[in-house]
Write an enzyme that holds these catalytic residues in place. Structure first.
Site, short mmCIF file in Angstrom:
data_model
loop_
_atom_site.label_atom_id
_atom_site.label_comp_id
_atom_site.label_asym_id
_atom_site.label_seq_id
_atom_site.Cartn_x
_atom_site.Cartn_y
_atom_site.Cartn_z
N GLY A 148 54.35 33.78 47.88
CA GLY A 148 53.09 34.50 47.78
C GLY A 148 52.32 34.05 46.55
O GLY A 148 52.87 33.45 45.62
N CYS A 149 51.03 34.34 46.56
CA CYS A 149 50.17 33.89 45.46
C CYS A 149 50.49 34.63 44.17
O CYS A 149 50.72 34.00 43.12
CB CYS A 149 48.70 34.06 45.85
SG CYS A 149 48.29 35.68 46.54
N TYR A 150 50.54 35.96 44.22
CA TYR A 150 50.89 36.70 43.01
C TYR A 150 52.28 36.29 42.50
O TYR A 150 52.45 36.01 41.30
CB TYR A 150 50.87 38.21 43.27
CG TYR A 150 49.50 38.84 43.40
CD1 TYR A 150 48.58 38.79 42.36
CD2 TYR A 150 49.14 39.54 44.55
CE1 TYR A 150 47.34 39.40 42.47
CE2 TYR A 150 47.90 40.16 44.66
CZ TYR A 150 47.00 40.09 43.63
OH TYR A 150 45.77 40.70 43.74
N SER A 153 52.37 33.04 40.48
CA SER A 153 51.82 33.12 39.11
C SER A 153 52.75 33.86 38.16
O SER A 153 52.83 33.52 36.98
CB SER A 153 50.45 33.80 39.15
OG SER A 153 50.57 35.19 39.42
#
Lengths: 345, 345, 345, 345
Positions: A148-150, A153
């Site tokens: 996932g993107c979150y 990061s």
């Protein structure tokens, strides 16, 4: 040339996969599916692709689809992915799944945060596709669960500290801010220009579905169970995630120590850039690229470390990382198709 | 009619004071100073004020200036304020100071974070101008230190919890995001449209000057010393601050308890609005108004409370709160001039 | 107190009517209709209205609705308006219609650009609600056709020239740019944040439905038939229209002459502001207000005049002008509820 | 490898040249000058270039500078360019000048709109660098005058019509809208985020310095003198120009005719894309690319043609076109370094 199939080509991730793959020297897009736009050129859906890609969106039966490509990107919502991915695997194809369906190791956890899982037998086999941490395993995988993107990061921000037991894992707080493309291209009032622009909000405080994924991967790094606070926010920008991550230091380390730790950890990673001391990253400096930029601060007043990481949610947070994973599973140079320069301003 | 003087009329706060005071039934702007634009109509500096205000910017000597109004708003940088505020007080005038110069009780703390203080003798007298907490004292003050924008958003979010001893004060983290008008109207590259738009960044991580102000006021509420982590970020919006505040709960309270606590605490406060459970505030819903909207979440997984508060940094975070304070020290209804409705979209 | 009814309260225009009317000393909102949000407080649909308005959206049968208010604002799509407006008139109520249904005098023209008209008999009676041009007739009207947003900006820009026969009417070109709120609050992909932000486009070139409305009103001013080129564009802003209007001068006039002409024409108009020579208006200077700002340039090289006008499309282009019209038909001071100051930055 | 020199590397155009050249297989950036940032890495000035370019900004004396590269890009303000370009030419180097100094053939015209010209003897030799029109001449040039951003968008839009005598040249109106990066990276109040965002304005109406450049090139195409109306506007976006161009048709042609005309004219042009009938271009679809997209509309009601063209002002309007020109004068494939895909959303 490898033949790639994009399942779900008309979403923002699908458009971005097309952009990146069109720059890839060893891949051709052999098939692109879209129910909504079947029969239309993808460049009618996305006029920026005019002259770049002549591919036509199709609504192809899964039975036929499996033969049309060698590697598949499933850029579809969770739940849909678990229904189609097994067909590709059973036909001997490789898959990079961009949904959440194969990211959670424990089916019970998945089912608590999402819904019943219909393809549990592939959960063990799926490799969590964060190349900076799992390069070896990805290289030999058939099924990569693209992060996932979150989570991307946050995990990249914390990995060196957790791997080295530097922080009290009970104190981790991730305050994340995402651009609106993360919400997809569906027509809903909350994503209208007038609702988002010149504004900022938190949403799903303490209840976002990326939470178990983040906790699972951080726990592996720390080698202990952990629970975090995770708060997503919606930024009035198209692309970009910035995560500000807080944790209490377990050991007595200073700014210099932490810098050296991160430099050593990421020294061979082309796509991770560390900001100079005193500088912090900005989403606009990674726009359109596969970079993750990280800034570091040891705050001696509070005994906490503060990490700030940024990615382009559609690239390192989705399509770019997916191509990076595809490069690995296909034996290509990991950077192919991804040598773009961030677009600023 | 009360005569008001705006010292530093050409900054964004000065423009906003003019906007608000022009709607006030009992105040006229008697003098507006600006070195840079002396001789020009303020409506040439701010064309939106054409037809609203005919005031001309002047560069008035302090000796003359003191006689030109009954109450002064000093909307000048810190350091400049401490030089001029004493003159107004000595002439028997009332002052709402929008700089940081009179916010810190302890001169040593001020001098550590800012620079030497030249008007220490007024520090004791100055009242911290957060009406929701200090209404009585403000009403009888000659000198009000108008709170900083970040502090306003964070203190109002935490006050009910700290006042009731609900949280472990060692665990407070405030992750704040501000619109760009907070950087003022000075011409600097970092505030250019192309540098800010479609982007997001953290800055002054662990070192922003609002930190001691926040800690001082929170400590008073908690009745114990405390140290917080405070991280400011720059949003690609003009107006608005959103603060996401985390703290570990000391007592066993649930969502219902905390809601009742906040409702009781703010029940007579016109300018504080609580979001319904499950909803969180957005900066665009307070745009142009003096509201502070607060959302509440008890996260049972982590034992933390998460508070989300928003204000318009130029209104409740500066000019609006200054007028609210002026209303108190002048004996007017606290809401005069501030009955505007937020502008959305 | 006059009782006002808002039919279609949940669109952006409905929200804006609520904002403006809540500031009006002689009006209360007695009923607000919305099919989609029936039963919900309007402040749940529009959280910025929390604490401002307690009105609840209702889905009221037209038979009952007519009795609930004295004056009705119909903020519904064209076609819907023509079905309900007659009921209000027949019950002796006054109506400000914000749709296009009663703006076109000639039913045949309406039917060419829109669809069949079911209430033709009211076309003659309806007064085109541009107070700066038709104040007298509006004051005695039962039915006011509130002008379109683009037409308001273009007609006010050209009126002094056309009324005085100054330009060749065959040469008029209006190049207009609108904020996205003009597209309404419907969920469609083209109005998503990611589709609009950081971008700009033309649309409906030479075919926008406001064309006949503009031509009709300009023709009345010029006292001759005319055809214009009108090109709308979509701006990445919420509010604001800027129209750049070109025409060849028929008479030999210079910058000074034209300025005097406009000053004389608009000298008693509170809501029209002329920019100083060399300055041109900007949408951000009228944001949230009922102003129309106009800049003027005689270009001697080409023999053309270039006019630049700006309005807030939701205020002077919709809800604000509607309240201005309501003030006229109800005998109130024309500016009531509209004394807000533009919000900048 | 060709050695390229960038004179004025720290402006937005310099940053963009660096981005593009770093993707070019046959070029290395041998020297980059900047007075303001001399001694700093360009990646400190532009953090998006970290890991991309290690070049250090230098303040090099012109005498030394001429030897440091084979081809020079002069990305400096007009007036500065005319002082340094002759040195490069006299040393036998090739130059792509991105300023206005060598674009105007007639020194008297230049001096009327700019200031005295100190290098008139090179005006004849300089080739106007619009490859789609002047490819042959550019290929053999030593000095290319890279076109202005507005002129590029307008000339490409009109060229097929003018070349074929289709329009009345007295009727041309170009209404152009530019992103803010066109204003450069200088610190001035008018380009601050808060001044530009959520707003729109016209500027320099009828008096912008690109006017004579546009008229000169259109006149060559039409083979007759002409005067146009040109109005620039400032968009709240970073990159992108959209020009809406109006002209009265001299001949009786319809939509189909004009489409065929443009298709024929641009059929071999990689960087010009025509929109399908009924579609119009948007700046976001060319973002970061060297494309010029053009939409066409014959408006039979008015007898006018309306052309809408978009470019990225920093790419096709500046650095991209400069590299395209460099490719031509160096004998490279015209597209090298420019094969990027537009970044959307």
């Amino acid at each position: 040339m490898i033949r790639a199939g994009i399942v779900g080509a008309s979403g923002y991730t699908g458009g971005e996969l097309t952009r990146i793959l069109s720059l890839h020297p060893h891949v051709e897009i052999a098939v692109a599916t879209s129910r909504q736009y079947a029969g239309k050129k993808l460049s009618q859906v996305y006029p920026h692709l005019a002259g770049i890609s002549e591919i036509i969106c199709e609504n192809v039966d899964i039975g036929e689809l499996v033969d049309r490509a060698d590697v598949f990107f499933t850029a579809v919502p969770h739940r849909t992915a678990m229904d189609i991915v097994p067909h590709f695997l059973e036909a001997g194809k490789k898959v990079v799944d961009l949904s959440a369906d194969f990211r959670i190791d424990d089916a019970a956890v998945y089912e608590k945060w999402y819904q019943p899982h219909s393809a549990k037998k592939y959960l063990d086999e799926a490799v969590y596709g964060l190349p900076e941490l799992n390069r070896e395993r990805i290289s030999s995988a058939r099924l990569v669960a693209n992060p996932g993107c979150y989570p991307t990061s946050i995990i990249l921000a914390l990995a060196p500290l957790l791997k080295n037991g530097m922080v009290d894992t009970r104190t981790i707080i991730a305050d994340s801010k995402s651009g609106t493309s993360g919400a997809g291209r569906g027509a809903n009032v909350g994503a209208l220009f007038c609702e988002v622009t010149d504004g900022f909000r938190a949403y799903k405080v303490g209840s976002h579905r990326h939470t178990p994924e983040i906790e699972q991967e951080l726990a592996k790094l720390a080698d202990e169970d952990l629970t975090i606070s995770f708060t997503p926010h919606l930024l009035p920008i198209s692309r970009g995630i910035l995560s500000t991550v807080y944790a209490s230091l377990r050991k007595d380390i200073d700014q210099q120590d932490i810098r050296e730790l991160y430099q050593a950890f990421y020294k061979n990673e082309k796509f991770v850039r560390l900001c100079p001391d005193g500088s912090f990253p900005a989403t606009q400096y990674v726009r359109g690229s596969n970079y993750c930029d990280i800034g570091l601060k040891v705050d001696e007043r509070t005994g906490r470390v503060v990490l700030v990481s940024v990615i382009d949610n559609l690239v390192k947070g989705a399509a770019g990382q997916a191509v990076q994973n595809m490069n690995l599973i296909c034996g290509f140079d990991e950077e192919l198709g991804l040598e773009t320069v961030p677009l600023f301003p």
